[in-house]
Each structure stands twice: as C-alpha cells, then as structure tokens.
Design a protein around this motif. Structure first.
Motif, mmCIF file in Angstrom:
data_model
loop_
_atom_site.group_PDB
_atom_site.id
_atom_site.type_symbol
_atom_site.label_atom_id
_atom_site.label_comp_id
_atom_site.label_asym_id
_atom_site.label_seq_id
_atom_site.Cartn_x
_atom_site.Cartn_y
_atom_site.Cartn_z
ATOM 1 N N THR A 187 -48.565 6.896 -7.738
ATOM 2 C CA THR A 187 -47.476 6.207 -7.055
ATOM 3 C C THR A 187 -46.492 7.185 -6.411
ATOM 4 O OG1 THR A 187 -46.189 6.186 -9.091
ATOM 5 C CG2 THR A 187 -47.573 4.264 -8.659
ATOM 6 N N GLY A 188 -46.610 8.458 -6.773
ATOM 7 C CA GLY A 188 -45.749 9.474 -6.172
ATOM 8 C C GLY A 188 -44.642 9.979 -7.075
ATOM 9 N N LYS A 189 -44.841 9.905 -8.383
ATOM 10 C CA LYS A 189 -43.828 10.414 -9.315
ATOM 11 C C LYS A 189 -43.609 11.903 -9.125
ATOM 12 C CE LYS A 189 -46.430 9.075 -12.686
ATOM 13 N NZ LYS A 189 -47.413 8.322 -11.899
ATOM 14 N N THR A 190 -44.723 12.636 -9.176
ATOM 15 C CA THR A 190 -44.608 14.090 -9.043
ATOM 16 C C THR A 190 -43.997 14.446 -7.683
ATOM 17 O OG1 THR A 190 -46.537 14.328 -10.470
ATOM 18 C CG2 THR A 190 -45.876 16.264 -9.216
ATOM 19 N N SER A 191 -44.428 13.738 -6.662
ATOM 20 C CA SER A 191 -43.912 14.016 -5.320
ATOM 21 C C SER A 191 -42.410 13.766 -5.236
ATOM 22 C CB SER A 191 -44.623 13.146 -4.287
ATOM 23 O OG SER A 191 -46.008 13.398 -4.319
ATOM 24 N N LEU A 192 -41.958 12.692 -5.871
ATOM 25 C CA LEU A 192 -40.522 12.398 -5.867
ATOM 26 C C LEU A 192 -39.738 13.507 -6.556
ATOM 27 C CD1 LEU A 192 -40.239 8.603 -6.750
ATOM 28 C CD2 LEU A 192 -39.296 9.732 -4.733
ATOM 29 N N SER B 287 -39.063 7.303 -0.050
ATOM 30 C CA SER B 287 -40.287 7.955 0.397
ATOM 31 C C SER B 287 -40.181 9.431 0.061
ATOM 32 C CB SER B 287 -40.477 7.791 1.904
ATOM 33 O OG SER B 287 -41.450 8.723 2.350
ATOM 34 N N ALA B 288 -41.082 9.881 -0.800
ATOM 35 C CA ALA B 288 -41.085 11.309 -1.133
ATOM 36 C C ALA B 288 -41.523 12.090 0.097
ATOM 37 C CB ALA B 288 -42.031 11.577 -2.294
ATOM 38 N N LYS B 289 -42.306 11.434 0.955
ATOM 39 C CA LYS B 289 -42.839 12.111 2.131
ATOM 40 C C LYS B 289 -41.740 12.402 3.150
ATOM 41 C CE LYS B 289 -46.687 11.923 5.318
ATOM 42 N NZ LYS B 289 -47.989 11.288 5.572
ATOM 43 N N SER C 223 -46.170 17.801 -0.683
ATOM 44 C CA SER C 223 -47.513 18.218 -0.288
ATOM 45 C C SER C 223 -48.500 17.103 -0.580
ATOM 46 C CB SER C 223 -47.914 19.515 -0.984
ATOM 47 O OG SER C 223 -48.387 19.249 -2.272
ATOM 48 N N GLU C 224 -49.463 16.936 0.308
ATOM 49 C CA GLU C 224 -50.421 15.827 0.185
ATOM 50 C C GLU C 224 -51.212 15.971 -1.117
ATOM 51 O OE1 GLU C 224 -50.924 13.185 2.264
ATOM 52 O OE2 GLU C 224 -49.446 13.878 3.735
ATOM 53 N N TYR C 225 -51.580 17.205 -1.431
ATOM 54 C CA TYR C 225 -52.416 17.391 -2.599
ATOM 55 C C TYR C 225 -51.691 18.093 -3.714
ATOM 56 C CZ TYR C 225 -55.805 15.602 0.524
ATOM 57 O OH TYR C 225 -56.446 14.781 1.395
ATOM 58 N N ALA D 285 -39.302 1.905 -5.680
ATOM 59 C CA ALA D 285 -40.435 1.511 -4.849
ATOM 60 C C ALA D 285 -40.686 2.659 -3.881
ATOM 61 C CB ALA D 285 -40.104 0.239 -4.092
ATOM 62 N N ASN D 286 -41.762 3.405 -4.125
ATOM 63 C CA ASN D 286 -42.000 4.611 -3.319
ATOM 64 C C ASN D 286 -43.009 4.344 -2.197
ATOM 65 O OD1 ASN D 286 -41.618 7.422 -2.787
ATOM 66 N ND2 ASN D 286 -43.586 7.830 -3.765
ATOM 67 N N LYS D 287 -43.156 5.327 -1.343
ATOM 68 C CA LYS D 287 -44.022 5.284 -0.151
ATOM 69 C C LYS D 287 -43.504 4.286 0.872
ATOM 70 C CE LYS D 287 -48.003 6.836 -2.830
ATOM 71 N NZ LYS D 287 -49.455 6.934 -2.966
ATOM 72 N N ALA D 288 -42.194 4.205 0.973
ATOM 73 C CA ALA D 288 -41.580 3.281 1.914
ATOM 74 C C ALA D 288 -41.946 3.621 3.356
ATOM 75 C CB ALA D 288 -40.060 3.291 1.731
ATOM 76 N N ASP D 289 -42.430 4.837 3.579
ATOM 77 C CA ASP D 289 -42.856 5.200 4.943
ATOM 78 C C ASP D 289 -44.120 4.457 5.374
ATOM 79 O OD1 ASP D 289 -45.165 7.662 4.380
ATOM 80 O OD2 ASP D 289 -43.769 7.170 2.784
ATOM 81 N N LEU D 290 -44.843 3.908 4.402
ATOM 82 C CA LEU D 290 -46.092 3.204 4.733
ATOM 83 C C LEU D 290 -45.830 1.702 4.914
ATOM 84 C CD1 LEU D 290 -48.509 5.024 2.230
ATOM 85 C CD2 LEU D 290 -48.133 5.523 4.652
ATOM 86 N N PRO E 162 -59.334 16.257 -4.758
ATOM 87 C CA PRO E 162 -58.560 17.239 -3.993
ATOM 88 C C PRO E 162 -57.381 17.802 -4.783
ATOM 89 C CG PRO E 162 -58.164 15.031 -3.166
ATOM 90 C CD PRO E 162 -59.182 14.895 -4.251
ATOM 91 N N ARG E 163 -57.125 17.233 -5.946
ATOM 92 C CA ARG E 163 -55.972 17.692 -6.738
ATOM 93 C C ARG E 163 -56.410 18.573 -7.907
ATOM 94 N NH1 ARG E 163 -51.854 13.304 -8.045
ATOM 95 N NH2 ARG E 163 -53.378 12.505 -9.527
ATOM 96 N N THR E 164 -57.673 18.999 -7.879
ATOM 97 C CA THR E 164 -58.190 19.854 -8.939
ATOM 98 C C THR E 164 -58.245 21.286 -8.426
ATOM 99 O OG1 THR E 164 -59.574 17.989 -9.588
ATOM 100 C CG2 THR E 164 -60.091 20.110 -10.575
HETATM 101 N N1 LIG Z 1 -47.162 8.326 2.465
HETATM 102 C C1 LIG Z 1 -46.660 8.713 1.298
HETATM 103 N N2 LIG Z 1 -47.454 9.315 0.407
HETATM 104 C C2 LIG Z 1 -46.922 9.714 -0.771
HETATM 105 C C3 LIG Z 1 -45.554 9.520 -1.075
HETATM 106 N N3 LIG Z 1 -45.326 10.014 -2.312
HETATM 107 C C4 LIG Z 1 -46.511 10.498 -2.753
HETATM 108 N N4 LIG Z 1 -47.479 10.329 -1.830
HETATM 109 C C5 LIG Z 1 -48.879 10.695 -1.950
HETATM 110 O O1 LIG Z 1 -49.460 9.925 -2.986
HETATM 111 C C6 LIG Z 1 -50.384 10.702 -3.756
HETATM 112 C C7 LIG Z 1 -50.004 10.718 -5.209
HETATM 113 O O2 LIG Z 1 -48.783 11.415 -5.358
HETATM 114 P P1 LIG Z 1 -48.348 12.090 -6.738
HETATM 115 O O3 LIG Z 1 -46.955 12.582 -6.545
HETATM 116 O O4 LIG Z 1 -49.353 13.039 -7.223
HETATM 117 O O5 LIG Z 1 -48.346 10.791 -7.639
HETATM 118 P P2 LIG Z 1 -48.243 10.659 -9.222
HETATM 119 O O6 LIG Z 1 -49.631 10.565 -9.724
HETATM 120 O O7 LIG Z 1 -47.454 9.419 -9.422
HETATM 121 O O8 LIG Z 1 -47.525 11.877 -9.728
HETATM 122 C C8 LIG Z 1 -50.378 12.091 -3.137
HETATM 123 O O9 LIG Z 1 -51.464 12.190 -2.264
HETATM 124 C C9 LIG Z 1 -49.070 12.136 -2.386
HETATM 125 O O10 LIG Z 1 -49.137 13.010 -1.297
HETATM 126 C C10 LIG Z 1 -44.734 8.884 -0.086
HETATM 127 O O11 LIG Z 1 -43.550 8.670 -0.263
HETATM 128 N N5 LIG Z 1 -45.347 8.508 1.071
#
Ligand SMILES: Nc1nc2c(ncn2[C@@H]2O[C@H](COP(=O)(O)OP(=O)(O)O)[C@@H](O)[C@H]2O)c(=O)[nH]1
Ligand SMILES: [Mg+2]
Lengths: 181, 395
Positions: free
Chosen positions: A3-8, A135-137, A18-20, A104-109, B164-166
């Motif tokens: 859901t983007g926890k780490t990204s947030l 949106s973490a992005k 970062s995407e990955y 509620a994350n990924k609001a950019d989508l 891709p995350r490994t």
């Molecule tokens: N478009 C979009 N992608 C996001 C956002 N936040 C995270 N992601 C993507 O969602 C995927 C999972 O994110 P991650 O932070 O690893 O999620 P976690 O498993 O909850 O920690 C990754 O590919 C991120 O790049 C966001 O706000 N917008």
C-alpha cells in the motif's frame, strides 16, 4: 499488497521515492525529528511488513507506540478491507491513548481509484481517527500528515509521554510510531 | 585446480576487482565512502578499511581453497561425502575410524569456510538436498515448473510483487533472467508445500541460493531441504509460529550467555526480536555481507539451525561495550545495524560465535523449543480469539 507504507516513511524521512523498494521483513526502523513552534517531536518509526502472516508479529511493534498510521491503497478495495481489520486490532489491543490515523495512499492514481474519499472519511470518523489522502510518489499531503501527527502528539498530554533526557540542552520527547497494512 | 570457473558462471561474478589501496593513503582516505562489488556481485558501501578487509578475505578464500584441494588430492575427491558417523555397521572398524577422523576434520574445515567453487557441490550433498532429490524422478523439478506455469494464486501474486524488490540493483538477480529464475524456484516451492506457499523473506533466501548453486533446480532442492529438514518447522507458515518459538528461545539464551546486555536492553524496553526476527527469517542475508552470510550458511547446512543462535548471540556479544552505553531503542538498532553491515571478515564473527559463545547441542535447543511451544501457541491463540470476539461486538 504494497500500500506504500515504506514509501510514505521514506518520503517523510529522506524526501525520496523509488519504484522498487526492498520488501520489508518483520519491520524496518526509521527516525525523524520534526520541530513545531511549541515542541520538538522525535519520531521512532516502525514500518511493518504487509503480508498477512506477519501480523502475528505486530504486537511487538505497537506495544508502547504513541501513534499508529493505518495505510490503504485507494486503488485496492481489498487493502481498505484489511485496513479496517487493522484499525480494530490496534484499537483493541494497543495502548488506549494511542492516536490513530487512517491514510489513503496513492492518491496520484485517481483514474484507478476503487475506494471513494467519503468511504475513508466515514471509516475514520466512526473510529475517531484523523484521515488523510496522500501520495508518497508526488509527496502530496505527506508532510502535512506527519505535522498533524506531531501536533496531536505534542498536544495530547505531554506529561504522560515517556520523556528521555538526552545529553544536549534540549529535552526531547521520543514517540513511537507504528505503520501498518 | 582451484580457481577454474565452474561451467555456469554468472556473468557478474569475476568481473570486479577491488583496487588494492596502500597503507600510505590509508589514513587520509579512511573516511571516504566507496562503492564496490563484492564476490557475489552485491554493491557494498564502505570505507577504505572495509575494502582492504574484503581483499584480505579474498586472499583467505583462495588459501582455504588450496587446503580443500590438497585434501581432495590426499583423501580422494568427494571424501567428505563419506563421513557420516554411526551409519553402516558393515564397515570395518578401521574404516569407521577413518570416517570418524574425516568427520572431525570436516567439521573444523567447514567452520573455516567452503571455497565458493566447491560450495554448490558440498552444500548439495551435506545438507541432504541430494538425498531428497534422489527420492523422486529426475524430471520432478521440470515437471513441477511446467505444471504450475500460468497458474495464479495469492502466493504467485505476492512473489511477482516481490521479484523486483529482492536485492534491487544486483547485476544478475535484478535482470529479467534473474527475476524469471527466482520466480520459478519460489513458485515451484509454493506448490510443493502449500502450507508454506510463499512467505516474504524466502525471496532473499532463494535469491542467494540461486547465486551460490548456479542452477535453479539445485537452488530449489536447497530451499526444500532448508525448510523441510534444517530449520525448525513452521518458521514460515500461517502465523510464523516456528519463528515465534525461535525468538523466545533466543531471548532465554541471550539472558544466559550475555546477561548484562539482556538486562540493559530490558531496561530500555527493547525487545530483541525487533531486530532478530529478520535475521532468523532471512538467515542474515539482508543484514550481513554476502560472503559472511554464506559462511554462516556453510555451518547451518552442516550442523543445523542451532547455528543461527550462535551467530545471533555473537553479534550482540561482539558489541557488548557499545550496547551497554545505549540510551534508547534507536541507538541499539544503530549499533546492531552498523555492526552487521560491516562484518566483512567472516572469521571475526564466526570466532566469537563458536569459540566465545560456547557450543550448544541440537538436543539442548530442541528441549528449549519444546518448552516454548505451548506458550507461543497460547499467545497466538489469544490474539486470534480477541480479534474474533471484537468482530462479534461490532455486529
Ligand atoms: N503511484 C504510486 N505508487 C506508490 C505510492 N506509494 C507507493 N507506491 C508504490 O507501491 C509499491 C509498494 O510500495 P511500498 O512502499 O513498498 O509498500 P509497502 O509494502 O506498504 O511498504 C511500490 O512499487 C511503490 O513504488 C504512491 O503514492 N503512488
Ligand atoms: Mg514495506
């Protein structure tokens, strides 16, 4: 899933996206300091792994936490359902003074949205939580979220918090923050 | 002889040579951070000292290789395959004696490290993977992979998400070819044991197995023997109950072997599982440098899962002084992370793990586990019941 926890957290702590992102095993730990006018808040953040079976480890991370962020992905109804489950667990089992946020994350989508803004609002209201769409992005609302957490923490009974005096002149209060789903 | 590359070299393996930095420029550059690739292609960030340590380690690896080759020359190739003690009552007593002597030699030798070129062969036989594989038709892995191709399950979805995350950025793992290989191994295993299915963490373990074993099939069997025979059961299933058990056993051992650290951390309200859970689930692959991780695995595959305790205890023990000076959770985590990330010389760690921690028999550990199991089950059960009762409330 993801859901983007780490990204947030990384957006907040390092200002990066970062995407990955390496997948989190157990939980990852981060720290960040926020200075408000009235106080300095030091966050100890536990960013937990998302896979269902890891939930049995969660108590170790939310024990002693001052705030919790429950994150779902607006493009996934499933993640919203899981978020609601988390809200219940944390409410019941964690410290009763814990301040909870629904995010509620990924609001950019927006074009892939499956969970309406009102649904999130309503769930938050029912459970006495604050609600943010982020949106973490794009960084939308991320700093706002953490500022709000800091403010609420500083306001909520500062005397009750476990304060630890550091060697320097300032007396800081450390807060444990717990991110899940 | 040692140094000849095995057939299926992964492209990245020998390309990187670390520049040797002379002591004269040592002090001035010691604070510079440099990025370089280690033996297994991982990018490492470190200072000049770290680079020099890694060069020393390479040299030690080479020397260790010579020792192994000399033994093959004198005892015959594959001598280490015939060391199992207690088997074969048909053996004459002199043969038994030589088997026993070989077993003792081997145990010591393995603690000093298996040379990377021999690792696939030695691991495969000593871990029991070869035996496991021999009980099924030769085509087992191929058949399994073909049979499950295109199937979508919760496990495959999670696997796809994690590929891709490994170890992102790794020169082979993070390529389409690497992703595909890792995917096949993990997916195949998820169908072999549907109780485990796929658990996050196994992606790192399987990735490293692929790098070492060089073929998917061998990596698959190593994963199988690891989960089915080497590690405590239910480490990765359902609610990770096996992992919970290990964590409790570890806490008891820490209190016994490093009482000062245990007391200090308890006073800080620091639950050691906050860091050690990842060590146990990923077998250190996310925390220790690659060669150090694999040296730990050398011993795990030969002596069993109890080795994880030795190593985890050693990491704490090595930093006793620093840990006793910490004031809060963040500092503790920092000390431990800095330590693990910079353990470039495997011998630094293994010496402490085996000489200072003292040996623990598999038997003792098994007893400890038995003792903790009911507690863990009770705790997990209570959590579930509480959650369910809460659902009932809401209606
Ligand atoms: N478009 C979009 N992608 C996001 C956002 N936040 C995270 N992601 C993507 O969602 C995927 C999972 O994110 P991650 O932070 O690893 O999620 P976690 O498993 O909850 O920690 C990754 O590919 C991120 O790049 C966001 O706000 N917008
Ligand atoms: Mg994560």
């Amino acid at each position: 899933m993801g859901t983007g926890k780490t990204s947030l957290v990384l957006r907040f702590v390092k200002g990066q996206f970062s995407e990955y992102q390496e997948s989190t095993i157990g939980a990852a730990f981060f720290t960040q300091v926020l200075s408000l006018n009235e106080a300095t808040v030091k966050f100890d953040i536990w960013d937990t792994a998302g896979q269902e079976r890891y939930h049995s480890l969660a108590p170790m991370y939310y024990r002693g936490a001052a705030a919790a962020i429950v994150v779902y992905d607006i493009t996934s109804m499933d993640s919203f359902v899981r978020a609601k489950k988390w809200v219940r667990e944390v409410q019941r089992q964690a410290n009763p003074n814990l301040i909870m946020f629904l995010v509620a994350n990924k609001a950019d989508l927006e074009d892939q949205r499956k969970v309406g803004n009102e649904e999130g609002e309503e769930c938050a209201k029912e459970n006495g939580m604050s609600f943010f769409e982020t949106s973490a992005k794009t960084a939308q609302n991320v700093n706002e979220l953490f500022y709000e957490i800091a403010k609420r923490l500083a306001k909520a009974n500062p005397s009750r918090q476990t304060g630890i005096k550091l060697h320097g002149r300032t007396q800081e209060t450390r807060r444990r923050l717990f991110c899940c789903v | 002889m040692y140094g000849t590359k095995s057939k299926i070299d992964l492209a990245f393996e020998y390309q990187s040579q670390i520049p040797v930095l002379r002591p004269s420029i040592h002090s001035r550059r010691a604070n510079l951070t440099v990025k370089f690739q280690d033996l297994y292609g991982f990018t490492v960030e470190g200072n000049v000292d770290d680079v020099n340590v890694l060069n020393d380690v390479r040299e030690k690896v080479r020397q260790q290789g010579r020792v192994w080759w000399a033994l093959e020359a004198s005892k015959g190739a594959n001598w280490y395959l015939h060391t199992t003690i207690g088997q074969g009552s048909a053996l004459t007593s002199s043969l038994k004696f030589s088997a026993l002597a070989n077993a003792i030699t081997l145990k010591k030798l393995i603690k000093k490290g298996i040379p990377p070129v021999l690792r696939p062969k030695v691991w495969f036989s000593l871990s029991g993977a070869a035996k496991k594989k021999s009980t099924v038709p030769d085509s087992y892995y191929d058949d399994l992979t073909k049979a499950v191709e295109g199937k979508v399950t919760p496990a495959t979805r999670q696997i796809d998400h994690d590929l891709p995350r490994t170890f992102p950025g790794h020169p082979w793992l993070d390529t389409p070819e690497g992703h595909a290989a890792l995917r096949r191994v993990l997916v195949a295993y998820s169908f072999r044991d549907s109780d485990v299915g796929y658990c996050q963490g196994l992606n790192y373990v399987a990735a490293l197995l692929l790098l070492v074993m060089k073929t998917e099939e061998d990596a698959f069997w190593m994963l199988a023997v690891l989960l089915e025979n080497v590690l405590v059961s239910d480490c990765y299933t359902n609610n990770l109950s096996g992992c919970h058990v290990e964590q409790r056993v570890f806490k008891d051992l820490l209190a016994k072997k490093c009482p000062r650290i245990a007391t200090h951390l308890e006073a800080l309200e620091f639950d050691v599982s906050l860091v050690t859970t990842e060590w146990f689930l990923c077998l250190f692959s996310k925390s220790l440098p690659s060669e150090t991780t694999l040296r730990v695995w050398d011993v795990i595959f030969f002596e069993g899962a109890k080795v994880i305790f030795n190593v985890a205890l050693a990491i704490f023990k090595m930093k006793e002084d620093q840990l006793l000076l910490t004031h809060h959770v963040g500092e503790v985590i920092n000390v431990l992370q800095m330590t693990t990330h910079h353990l470039f010389d495997p011998d630094d760690l293994l010496t402490v793990a085996f000489d200072q921690i003292g040996s623990m028999t598999t038997n003792t550990i098994s007893k400890q586990r038995k003792k903790q199991e009911p507690e863990v089950m009770k705790e997990l059960d209570q959590r579930i019941r509480k959650l369910n009762s809460l659902k009932a409330d809401n209606k």
